[in-house]
Write a protein that holds these residues in place. Structure first.
Motif, PDB file in Angstrom:
ATOM      1  N   CYS A  16       0.814  -1.219   0.000  1.00  0.00           N
ATOM      2  CA  CYS A  16       0.000   0.000   0.000  1.00  0.00           C
ATOM      3  C   CYS A  16       0.848   1.269   0.000  1.00  0.00           C
ATOM      4  CB  CYS A  16      -0.930  -0.005   1.212  1.00  0.00           C
ATOM      5  SG  CYS A  16      -2.047   1.414   1.277  1.00  0.00           S
ATOM      6  N   ILE A 124      -4.746  -5.810  -1.008  1.00  0.00           N
ATOM      7  CA  ILE A 124      -3.632  -5.097  -0.375  1.00  0.00           C
ATOM      8  C   ILE A 124      -3.083  -5.955   0.751  1.00  0.00           C
ATOM      9  CG2 ILE A 124      -3.049  -3.131   1.097  1.00  0.00           C
ATOM     10  CD1 ILE A 124      -4.987  -1.453  -0.539  1.00  0.00           C
ATOM     11  N   SER A 126      -0.432  -5.257   3.809  1.00  0.00           N
ATOM     12  CA  SER A 126       0.232  -4.070   4.339  1.00  0.00           C
ATOM     13  C   SER A 126       0.649  -4.213   5.795  1.00  0.00           C
ATOM     14  CB  SER A 126      -0.707  -2.861   4.208  1.00  0.00           C
ATOM     15  OG  SER A 126      -0.086  -1.681   4.671  1.00  0.00           O
ATOM     16  N   ILE A 144     -10.654  -2.277  -4.418  1.00  0.00           N
ATOM     17  CA  ILE A 144      -9.942  -3.294  -3.654  1.00  0.00           C
ATOM     18  C   ILE A 144     -10.912  -4.353  -3.124  1.00  0.00           C
ATOM     19  CG2 ILE A 144      -8.456  -3.696  -1.654  1.00  0.00           C
ATOM     20  CD1 ILE A 144      -7.148  -2.127  -3.985  1.00  0.00           C
ATOM     21  N   VAL A 147      -8.319  -6.701   1.970  1.00  0.00           N
ATOM     22  CA  VAL A 147      -7.221  -6.010   2.646  1.00  0.00           C
ATOM     23  C   VAL A 147      -6.701  -6.935   3.737  1.00  0.00           C
ATOM     24  CG1 VAL A 147      -6.503  -4.005   3.993  1.00  0.00           C
ATOM     25  CG2 VAL A 147      -8.218  -3.739   2.184  1.00  0.00           C
ATOM     26  N   CYS A 181       4.704  -3.866  -5.845  1.00  0.00           N
ATOM     27  CA  CYS A 181       5.200  -3.176  -4.653  1.00  0.00           C
ATOM     28  C   CYS A 181       6.270  -2.162  -5.007  1.00  0.00           C
ATOM     29  CB  CYS A 181       5.777  -4.195  -3.679  1.00  0.00           C
ATOM     30  SG  CYS A 181       7.185  -5.107  -4.371  1.00  0.00           S
TER      31      CYS A 181
END
Length: 233
Positions: A16, A124, A126, A144, A147, A181
């Motif tokens: 992220c 994502i 993160s 998205i 997560v 990334c």
């Protein structure tokens, strides 16, 4: 290794901060505010950032797992004290309270929408807490699908545990994803050690690892859809 002659991934996973969200710009602004409040505007923000990053990385690898808010609070305190400055209880919150408002890079939402149009599912992965990243995800135009955070996995990058947890939650193996990334010392290290495919968004602020080469290197996220279309994905 390159992406040519490898299978189309079922999921794309993303770092992220620094990849989708303008982390460096937001971190610099928070650090400048902290230094002003300390009456030390002449200290280069880069000095405090370098110390904060070092301590944060050390603390993230310690057990038991601590929330990102706890880690950030302590690393800010340690960095200030290393510079001879007094630390206060609210210093770390200046950073963590502002993270969710950090905006995406200008091309990001359009690129994510295009990847969705191409049929990819987007996740994502993160190094953060759920409540912190929620504000960032809300700025990504509903693109998205999942997560996965360090808070959920109980581990921080580059630890394998976070990525293994993410892949298990998505119901895939490392061969079924491509990770996108911007962080060599976190995401590239994990890609090297675990063996998942990796696209580096090189925004010109971080040096590559000496012992790892990403499967593809691009300057901006909006170059990713074109690359995948050339691959027949």
């Amino acid at each position: 290794m390159t992406l040519e002659h490898t299978p189309r991934p079922s999921w794309l996973t993303f770092d992220c901060y620094g990849t989708l969200i303008q982390w460096d710009e937001g971190l610099r602004a928070a650090v400048q505010k902290i230094l002003r409040l300390k009456g030390a505007p002449d200290i280069p923000p880069a000095d405090l950032i370098a110390l904060h990053d070092r301590y944060e990385h050390q603390l993230e690898q310690e057990r038991p797992h601590r929330s990102f808010r706890e880690v950030s609070d302590q690393s800010v305190r340690m960095a200030l004290e290393a510079l001879g400055l007094r630390s206060d209880a609210g210093d770390g919150r200046i950073l963590t309270d502002g993270i969710g408002a950090m905006p995406p890079f200008p091309e990001v939402v359009g690129a994510l929408r295009r990847l969705k149009e191409l049929g990819f599912k987007l996740c994502i992965v993160s190094n953060t807490d759920d409540d912190i990243i929620a504000g960032n995800v809300a700025q990504l135009g509903g693109t998205i699908d999942r997560v996965i955070t360090a808070q959920q996995a109980g581990a921080y990058k580059p630890a394998r545990r976070l990525f293994d947890y993410a892949h298990a939650e998505l119901g895939v193996s490392r061969h079924d994803v491509v990770h996108i990334c911007a962080s060599p010392h976190l995401d590239h290290a994990a890609a090297r050690d675990i063996g998942f495919r990796c696209v580096w968004i090189d925004r010109g602020v971080r040096a590559p690892l000496p012992d790892y080469t990403p499967d593809a290197t691009l300057a901006r996220l909006d170059e990713v859809p074109g690359l995948f279309q050339k691959l027949g994905w």
